[in-house]
Design a protein around this motif. Structure first.
Motif, PDB file in Angstrom:
ATOM      1  N   ASN A  80      -1.250 -13.625  -1.687  1.00 16.58           N
ATOM      2  CA  ASN A  80      -1.026 -12.301  -2.250  1.00 16.58           C
ATOM      3  C   ASN A  80      -1.557 -11.178  -1.351  1.00 16.58           C
ATOM      4  O   ASN A  80      -1.786 -10.066  -1.822  1.00 16.58           O
ATOM      5  CB  ASN A  80      -1.705 -12.201  -3.627  1.00 16.58           C
ATOM      6  CG  ASN A  80      -1.115 -13.187  -4.619  1.00 16.58           C
ATOM      7  OD1 ASN A  80       0.010 -13.055  -5.050  1.00 16.58           O
ATOM      8  ND2 ASN A  80      -1.895 -14.203  -4.967  1.00 16.58           N
ATOM      9  N   TYR A  82      -1.894  -8.233   1.504  1.00 15.00           N
ATOM     10  CA  TYR A  82      -1.047  -7.103   1.866  1.00 15.00           C
ATOM     11  C   TYR A  82      -0.210  -7.477   3.087  1.00 15.00           C
ATOM     12  O   TYR A  82      -0.718  -8.075   4.035  1.00 15.00           O
ATOM     13  CB  TYR A  82      -1.909  -5.887   2.202  1.00 15.00           C
ATOM     14  CG  TYR A  82      -2.609  -5.255   1.031  1.00 15.00           C
ATOM     15  CD1 TYR A  82      -3.214  -4.020   1.167  1.00 15.00           C
ATOM     16  CD2 TYR A  82      -2.674  -5.875  -0.203  1.00 15.00           C
ATOM     17  CE1 TYR A  82      -3.868  -3.410   0.107  1.00 15.00           C
ATOM     18  CE2 TYR A  82      -3.325  -5.281  -1.270  1.00 15.00           C
ATOM     19  CZ  TYR A  82      -3.920  -4.054  -1.111  1.00 15.00           C
ATOM     20  OH  TYR A  82      -4.565  -3.469  -2.164  1.00 15.00           O
ATOM     21  N   GLU A  83       1.043  -7.112   3.064  1.00 17.83           N
ATOM     22  CA  GLU A  83       1.932  -7.410   4.179  1.00 17.83           C
ATOM     23  C   GLU A  83       1.850  -6.295   5.229  1.00 17.83           C
ATOM     24  O   GLU A  83       1.853  -5.118   4.906  1.00 17.83           O
ATOM     25  CB  GLU A  83       3.369  -7.537   3.683  1.00 17.83           C
ATOM     26  CG  GLU A  83       3.566  -8.667   2.682  1.00 17.83           C
ATOM     27  CD  GLU A  83       4.974  -8.694   2.141  1.00 17.83           C
ATOM     28  OE1 GLU A  83       5.788  -7.852   2.565  1.00 17.83           O
ATOM     29  OE2 GLU A  83       5.256  -9.553   1.290  1.00 17.83           O
ATOM     30  N   ASP A  84       1.776  -6.701   6.479  1.00 16.74           N
ATOM     31  CA  ASP A  84       1.903  -5.778   7.621  1.00 16.74           C
ATOM     32  C   ASP A  84       0.741  -4.799   7.777  1.00 16.74           C
ATOM     33  O   ASP A  84       0.819  -3.906   8.613  1.00 16.74           O
ATOM     34  CB  ASP A  84       3.207  -4.964   7.520  1.00 16.74           C
ATOM     35  CG  ASP A  84       4.420  -5.856   7.380  1.00 16.74           C
ATOM     36  OD1 ASP A  84       4.440  -6.906   8.039  1.00 16.74           O
ATOM     37  OD2 ASP A  84       5.330  -5.504   6.617  1.00 16.74           O
ATOM     38  N   THR A 106       1.797   2.668   4.157  1.00 17.87           N
ATOM     39  CA  THR A 106       2.050   1.266   3.817  1.00 17.87           C
ATOM     40  C   THR A 106       0.912   0.695   2.978  1.00 17.87           C
ATOM     41  O   THR A 106       1.135   0.018   1.970  1.00 17.87           O
ATOM     42  CB  THR A 106       2.221   0.417   5.095  1.00 17.87           C
ATOM     43  OG1 THR A 106       3.320   0.919   5.853  1.00 17.87           O
ATOM     44  CG2 THR A 106       2.464  -1.040   4.756  1.00 17.87           C
ATOM     45  N   GLN A 110       1.192  -0.566  -0.946  1.00 18.54           N
ATOM     46  CA  GLN A 110       0.903  -1.954  -1.281  1.00 18.54           C
ATOM     47  C   GLN A 110      -0.297  -2.078  -2.203  1.00 18.54           C
ATOM     48  O   GLN A 110      -0.370  -2.999  -3.017  1.00 18.54           O
ATOM     49  CB  GLN A 110       0.710  -2.757   0.011  1.00 18.54           C
ATOM     50  CG  GLN A 110       1.998  -2.877   0.811  1.00 18.54           C
ATOM     51  CD  GLN A 110       1.896  -3.825   1.986  1.00 18.54           C
ATOM     52  OE1 GLN A 110       0.885  -4.486   2.182  1.00 18.54           O
ATOM     53  NE2 GLN A 110       2.952  -3.891   2.774  1.00 18.54           N
ATOM     54  N   SER A 111      -1.241  -1.152  -2.102  1.00 23.31           N
ATOM     55  CA  SER A 111      -2.366  -1.139  -3.029  1.00 23.31           C
ATOM     56  C   SER A 111      -1.882  -0.893  -4.461  1.00 23.31           C
ATOM     57  O   SER A 111      -2.324  -1.554  -5.402  1.00 23.31           O
ATOM     58  CB  SER A 111      -3.374  -0.053  -2.629  1.00 23.31           C
ATOM     59  OG  SER A 111      -4.415   0.031  -3.579  1.00 23.31           O
ATOM     60  N   LYS A 113       1.181  -1.472  -5.596  1.00 21.99           N
ATOM     61  CA  LYS A 113       1.956  -2.638  -6.015  1.00 21.99           C
ATOM     62  C   LYS A 113       1.041  -3.780  -6.438  1.00 21.99           C
ATOM     63  O   LYS A 113       1.302  -4.467  -7.443  1.00 21.99           O
ATOM     64  CB  LYS A 113       2.875  -3.090  -4.874  1.00 21.99           C
ATOM     65  CG  LYS A 113       4.064  -2.180  -4.626  1.00 21.99           C
ATOM     66  CD  LYS A 113       4.952  -2.736  -3.529  1.00 21.99           C
ATOM     67  CE  LYS A 113       6.194  -1.874  -3.339  1.00 21.99           C
ATOM     68  NZ  LYS A 113       7.077  -2.398  -2.260  1.00 21.99           N
ATOM     69  N   ASP A 114      -0.034  -3.995  -5.683  1.00 20.15           N
ATOM     70  CA  ASP A 114      -0.980  -5.058  -6.039  1.00 20.15           C
ATOM     71  C   ASP A 114      -1.683  -4.737  -7.354  1.00 20.15           C
ATOM     72  O   ASP A 114      -1.922  -5.629  -8.177  1.00 20.15           O
ATOM     73  CB  ASP A 114      -2.006  -5.236  -4.919  1.00 20.15           C
ATOM     74  CG  ASP A 114      -2.887  -6.455  -5.125  1.00 20.15           C
ATOM     75  OD1 ASP A 114      -2.339  -7.576  -5.181  1.00 20.15           O
ATOM     76  OD2 ASP A 114      -4.112  -6.294  -5.248  1.00 20.15           O
ATOM     77  N   SER A 234      -7.329  -3.353  -7.391  1.00 17.86           N
ATOM     78  CA  SER A 234      -6.872  -4.164  -6.273  1.00 17.86           C
ATOM     79  C   SER A 234      -8.074  -4.508  -5.396  1.00 17.86           C
ATOM     80  O   SER A 234      -8.775  -3.608  -4.926  1.00 17.86           O
ATOM     81  CB  SER A 234      -5.830  -3.388  -5.455  1.00 17.86           C
ATOM     82  OG  SER A 234      -5.388  -4.149  -4.356  1.00 17.86           O
TER      83      SER A 234
END
Length: 298
Positions: A80, A82-84, A106, A110-111, A113-114, A234
């Motif tokens: 799970n 963070y991507e990239d 980014t 993503q924070s 979204k998590d 997160s």
């Protein structure tokens, strides 16, 4: 607080074998399943009994149970992650201004979204209902959470909810003044020290029957055990080794905004009417604009 964060905390605060073992585990987390207990003891210049004591320090029965818990947490963390972007060091010294901006965008997306992936709707609803019916809402948090709490307090005041930010020097007095008709919101990333603010207020609040809403990191911690509702931050950042609280800040603010939005929705039309009426009285002479999209006649 996740186990890897508890290990980091021990490695940072202790100056004995716990630091050596902790630093080795964190540095070689992906290789641990391939290493035997003897190999780890040899590479950390310790012994098997010392490794067992290290595991028991984190409340595990022994090394095998500790390793099982840690390797499973690492596997779940990687799945799970963070991507990239690295939540601790999202940009490097070689990055130019545009690259820094793009990496932060980014990271913040993503924070959020998590954070959303860990929100239980029933918990958000329960927290909103506790605040909706409370006579007084008191928010606790050390810096920087104190600043986020101030924004949440202001939003609550705008819909005529009696909200207060507890000051560090008066936490005990404020906590003692509350009862079961009030509500406490505690912001704490680690949530793990019952002797320090803000978690030191938990015992007083529980004794008085005050409902507690906690906003804290995932994993096991003291605050989660004594809260009526928990909203999860997160928790991919390290405690110490990072540039700033970029991801955590975004997560906390999003949780507070989501909680306020849900509270607002419980009495939507009245809140809308009162908010606009108050704004006209308090702000109409202070805010002026010539931009046609922003202008509102009063």
């Amino acid at each position: 607080m996740y186990l890897f964060q508890r290990i980091e905390e021990a490695a940072f605060k202790q100056n004995d074998a716990r630091r050596t073992i902790g630093e080795f585990i964190l540095e070689h987390r992906d290789q641990l399943p391939e290493l035997s207990m003897d190999e780890i003891a040899k590479r950390t210049f310790t012994s098997k009994p010392t490794l067992v004591r290290f595991a028991k320090y984190f409340d595990y029965s022994g090394w095998t149970e500790f390793m099982y818990a840690f390797t499973h947490e690492v596997a779940n963390y990687n799945e799970n992650a963070y991507e990239d972007v690295d939540p601790n060091f999202p940009f490097s010294a070689e990055d130019d201004s545009l690259q820094i901006i793009e990496q932060l965008v980014t990271l913040k997306i993503q924070s959020i979204k998590d954070t959303v992936s860990h929100i239980a709707v029933e918990d958000l609803n329960h927290a909103a209902e506790l605040i909706q019916k409370a006579e007084n809402i008191v928010i606790y948090g050390n810096s920087p959470n104190h600043y986020y709490g101030e924004l949440f307090k202001r939003n609550l005041l705008s819909i005529q909810k009696k909200a207060f930010m507890s000051n560090a020097g008066e936490n005990g007095l404020i906590s003692c003044s509350l009862n079961e008709k009030d509500c406490a919101v505690i912001l704490s990333y680690s949530g793990n020290n019952p002797d320090e603010n803000p978690t030191s207020n938990v015992k007083i609040l529980k004794r008085s029957g005050v409902p507690i809403i906690s906003i804290t990191s995932g994993g096991k911690n003291y605050l989660r055990d004594y809260s009526d509702v928990v909203l999860n931050i997160s928790s991919k950042e390290r405690l110490y080794s990072k540039i700033a609280n970029f991801a955590t800040q975004e997560s906390v603010l999003f949780l507070l905004d989501s909680l306020f939005a849900k509270i607002y929705s419980l009495n939507y039309e009245d809140n809308k009417k009162n908010k606009i009426a108050n704004a006209k009285v308090l702000e109409s002479k202070k805010r002026q604009t010539t931009h046609k999209d922003l202008f509102e006649p009063f």
